[in-house]
Design an enzyme around this catalytic site. Structure first.
Site, PDB file in Angstrom:
ATOM      1  N   GLY A  47       0.766  -1.245   0.000  1.00 20.95           N
ATOM      2  CA  GLY A  47       0.000   0.000   0.000  1.00 20.95           C
ATOM      3  C   GLY A  47       0.792   1.288   0.000  1.00 20.95           C
ATOM      4  O   GLY A  47       0.321   2.314  -0.483  1.00 20.95           O
ATOM      5  N   GLU A 102       4.385   3.865   5.936  1.00 23.89           N
ATOM      6  CA  GLU A 102       3.130   3.093   5.858  1.00 23.89           C
ATOM      7  C   GLU A 102       2.071   3.854   5.065  1.00 23.89           C
ATOM      8  O   GLU A 102       2.093   5.078   5.021  1.00 23.89           O
ATOM      9  CB  GLU A 102       2.579   2.892   7.280  1.00 23.89           C
ATOM     10  CG  GLU A 102       2.779   1.500   7.847  1.00 23.89           C
ATOM     11  CD  GLU A 102       1.823   0.457   7.271  1.00 23.89           C
ATOM     12  OE1 GLU A 102       1.258   0.648   6.170  1.00 23.89           O
ATOM     13  OE2 GLU A 102       1.642  -0.577   7.936  1.00 23.89           O
ATOM     14  N   ASP A 103       1.119   3.128   4.526  1.00 21.39           N
ATOM     15  CA  ASP A 103      -0.004   3.801   3.858  1.00 21.39           C
ATOM     16  C   ASP A 103      -0.978   4.369   4.892  1.00 21.39           C
ATOM     17  O   ASP A 103      -1.336   5.532   4.852  1.00 21.39           O
ATOM     18  CB  ASP A 103      -0.735   2.861   2.870  1.00 21.39           C
ATOM     19  CG  ASP A 103      -1.162   1.523   3.487  1.00 21.39           C
ATOM     20  OD1 ASP A 103      -0.852   1.238   4.668  1.00 21.39           O
ATOM     21  OD2 ASP A 103      -1.816   0.749   2.767  1.00 21.39           O
ATOM     22  N   ASP A 106      -4.513   2.081  11.061  1.00 22.01           N
ATOM     23  CA  ASP A 106      -5.932   1.870  11.341  1.00 22.01           C
ATOM     24  C   ASP A 106      -6.059   1.436  12.806  1.00 22.01           C
ATOM     25  O   ASP A 106      -6.064   2.268  13.703  1.00 22.01           O
ATOM     26  CB  ASP A 106      -6.453   0.826  10.350  1.00 22.01           C
ATOM     27  CG  ASP A 106      -7.953   0.593  10.452  1.00 22.01           C
ATOM     28  OD1 ASP A 106      -8.679   1.522  10.807  1.00 22.01           O
ATOM     29  OD2 ASP A 106      -8.399  -0.532  10.157  1.00 22.01           O
ATOM     30  N   LYS A 134      -6.297   6.742  11.066  1.00 19.32           N
ATOM     31  CA  LYS A 134      -7.688   6.768  11.544  1.00 19.32           C
ATOM     32  C   LYS A 134      -7.656   6.621  13.063  1.00 19.32           C
ATOM     33  O   LYS A 134      -7.807   5.511  13.594  1.00 19.32           O
ATOM     34  CB  LYS A 134      -8.471   5.588  10.944  1.00 19.32           C
ATOM     35  CG  LYS A 134      -8.830   5.753   9.474  1.00 19.32           C
ATOM     36  CD  LYS A 134      -9.890   4.742   9.049  1.00 19.32           C
ATOM     37  CE  LYS A 134      -9.319   3.682   8.171  1.00 19.32           C
ATOM     38  NZ  LYS A 134     -10.308   2.748   7.610  1.00 19.32           N
ATOM     39  N   PHE A 155     -13.607   3.624   4.983  1.00 20.18           N
ATOM     40  CA  PHE A 155     -12.632   2.834   4.236  1.00 20.18           C
ATOM     41  C   PHE A 155     -12.136   3.620   3.024  1.00 20.18           C
ATOM     42  O   PHE A 155     -12.916   4.046   2.186  1.00 20.18           O
ATOM     43  CB  PHE A 155     -13.208   1.482   3.813  1.00 20.18           C
ATOM     44  CG  PHE A 155     -12.123   0.497   3.498  1.00 20.18           C
ATOM     45  CD1 PHE A 155     -11.426  -0.128   4.524  1.00 20.18           C
ATOM     46  CD2 PHE A 155     -11.777   0.220   2.194  1.00 20.18           C
ATOM     47  CE1 PHE A 155     -10.386  -1.018   4.249  1.00 20.18           C
ATOM     48  CE2 PHE A 155     -10.752  -0.671   1.903  1.00 20.18           C
ATOM     49  CZ  PHE A 155     -10.055  -1.297   2.935  1.00 20.18           C
ATOM     50  N   ASP A 162      -5.828  -0.256  -1.178  1.00 22.78           N
ATOM     51  CA  ASP A 162      -6.679  -1.183  -1.926  1.00 22.78           C
ATOM     52  C   ASP A 162      -7.918  -1.587  -1.148  1.00 22.78           C
ATOM     53  O   ASP A 162      -7.995  -1.462   0.071  1.00 22.78           O
ATOM     54  CB  ASP A 162      -5.900  -2.461  -2.235  1.00 22.78           C
ATOM     55  CG  ASP A 162      -5.718  -3.330  -0.978  1.00 22.78           C
ATOM     56  OD1 ASP A 162      -5.170  -2.811   0.018  1.00 22.78           O
ATOM     57  OD2 ASP A 162      -6.159  -4.496  -0.977  1.00 22.78           O
ATOM     58  N   ARG A 168      -5.586   0.445  -6.335  1.00 22.56           N
ATOM     59  CA  ARG A 168      -4.301   1.026  -5.908  1.00 22.56           C
ATOM     60  C   ARG A 168      -3.799   2.076  -6.895  1.00 22.56           C
ATOM     61  O   ARG A 168      -3.021   2.961  -6.541  1.00 22.56           O
ATOM     62  CB  ARG A 168      -3.237  -0.066  -5.775  1.00 22.56           C
ATOM     63  CG  ARG A 168      -3.491  -1.070  -4.656  1.00 22.56           C
ATOM     64  CD  ARG A 168      -2.224  -1.893  -4.435  1.00 22.56           C
ATOM     65  NE  ARG A 168      -2.445  -3.093  -3.643  1.00 22.56           N
ATOM     66  CZ  ARG A 168      -2.423  -3.128  -2.310  1.00 22.56           C
ATOM     67  NH1 ARG A 168      -2.230  -2.031  -1.631  1.00 22.56           N
ATOM     68  NH2 ARG A 168      -2.605  -4.268  -1.667  1.00 22.56           N
TER      69      ARG A 168
HETATM   70  P1  IMP Z   1      -3.934  -1.927  11.173  1.00 24.67           P
HETATM   71  O1  IMP Z   1      -3.082  -3.048  11.641  1.00 24.67           O
HETATM   72  O2  IMP Z   1      -5.361  -2.102  11.578  1.00 24.67           O
HETATM   73  O3  IMP Z   1      -3.399  -0.574  11.577  1.00 24.67           O
HETATM   74  O4  IMP Z   1      -3.992  -2.023   9.603  1.00 24.67           O
HETATM   75  C1  IMP Z   1      -3.072  -1.490   8.759  1.00 24.67           C
HETATM   76  C2  IMP Z   1      -3.275  -1.985   7.339  1.00 24.67           C
HETATM   77  O5  IMP Z   1      -4.670  -2.238   7.057  1.00 24.67           O
HETATM   78  C3  IMP Z   1      -2.869  -0.919   6.359  1.00 24.67           C
HETATM   79  O6  IMP Z   1      -1.502  -0.997   6.057  1.00 24.67           O
HETATM   80  C4  IMP Z   1      -3.780  -1.209   5.181  1.00 24.67           C
HETATM   81  O7  IMP Z   1      -3.192  -2.186   4.326  1.00 24.67           O
HETATM   82  C5  IMP Z   1      -5.033  -1.794   5.781  1.00 24.67           C
HETATM   83  N1  IMP Z   1      -6.098  -0.756   5.909  1.00 24.67           N
HETATM   84  C6  IMP Z   1      -6.603  -0.236   7.043  1.00 24.67           C
HETATM   85  N2  IMP Z   1      -7.543   0.684   6.799  1.00 24.67           N
HETATM   86  C7  IMP Z   1      -7.630   0.772   5.463  1.00 24.67           C
HETATM   87  C8  IMP Z   1      -8.425   1.581   4.572  1.00 24.67           C
HETATM   88  O8  IMP Z   1      -9.240   2.447   4.956  1.00 24.67           O
HETATM   89  N3  IMP Z   1      -8.227   1.362   3.245  1.00 24.67           N
HETATM   90  C9  IMP Z   1      -7.340   0.454   2.764  1.00 24.67           C
HETATM   91  N4  IMP Z   1      -6.575  -0.301   3.552  1.00 24.67           N
HETATM   92  C10 IMP Z   1      -6.713  -0.155   4.891  1.00 24.67           C
HETATM   93 MG    MG Z   2      -4.240  -3.435   2.228  1.00 24.09          MG
END
Ligand code: IMP
Ligand code: MG
Length: 183
Positions: A47, A102-103, A106, A134, A155, A162, A168
């Site tokens: 991402g 990182e992208d 979350d 977020k 989202f 993605d 993407r």
């Molecule tokens: P976390 O472990 O919940 O912080 O998730 C991180 C990963 O979840 C990111 O690197 C993304 O690949 C994916 N992700 C979380 N939220 C989104 C979103 O809104 N759109 C797309 N990918 C997301």
């Molecule tokens: Mg992803």
């Protein structure tokens, strides 16, 4: 040109112009901080690829690149909380100044697990630079050192992000039509 994908979008969250502007600000900050540190810039696959490519070109200092792939997400929109290293770094990070790019942060679970792993390798420092965050979704206490934009609990897709490996390639960031989740 991308009409085929745009019909799945609900609204524009961030335009290409907003993204470009913010990345140049982050690049200036990182230049200041890492000028004499030869940082290892780590792109998290997949991402962050678009963000990474733009960001490193806004850093006016010597640096090196590496790539890592860790996942806690399957095909859906919710974190499983399980992290797997799919592709590890090629660089020895002992004594290095590392910046994880990182992208999006979350729940924060992926990065928390990744940080714990990388810290066992004794880098001089590790910081996190994420394009999006977020905060309202956080399940662990993780803030991030350089954040492009804080977004609400929606989202987001495009500019590297993605849904089920799609979208993407979009040049801006959008929220996805909820009807697409059901497909
Ligand atoms: P976390 O472990 O919940 O912080 O998730 C991180 C990963 O979840 C990111 O690197 C993304 O690949 C994916 N992700 C979380 N939220 C989104 C979103 O809104 N759109 C797309 N990918 C997301
Ligand atoms: Mg992803």
């Amino acid at each position: 040109m991308f009409d085929e994908q745009l019909k799945d979008m609900e609204k524009t969250l961030l335009t290409r112009e907003q993204i470009t502007q913010r990345i140049s600000e982050l690049g200036a900050q990182l230049t200041e901080e890492y000028r004499d540190k030869n940082p290892l810039m780590v792109c998290t696959l997949r991402g962050a690829v678009l963000f990474f490519a733009d960001l490193i070109r806004q850093i006016d200092a010597p640096l090196e690149l590496d790539f890592i792939s860790a996942s806690s997400y399957g095909a859906g929109t919710d974190s499983s909380g399980v992290v797997r290293i799919n592709k590890d770094l090629s660089t020895n990070i002992k004594g290095r100044h590392v910046v994880i790019v990182e992208d999006i942060i979350d729940t924060g679970l992926t990065l928390t697990n990744l940080l714990a792993l990388l810290r066992t390798r004794q880098p001089a420092s590790i910081k996190i630079c994420a394009l999006l965050s977020k905060p309202s979704r956080r399940k662990v206490d993780l803030v991030g050192d350089y954040i492009g934009f804080e977004i609400p609990d929606e989202f987001a897709v495009g500019f590297g992000l993605d849904y089920d490996e799609r979208y993407r390639n979009l040049d801006s960031i959008y929220t996805l039509n909820p009807s697409v989740y059901g497909k």
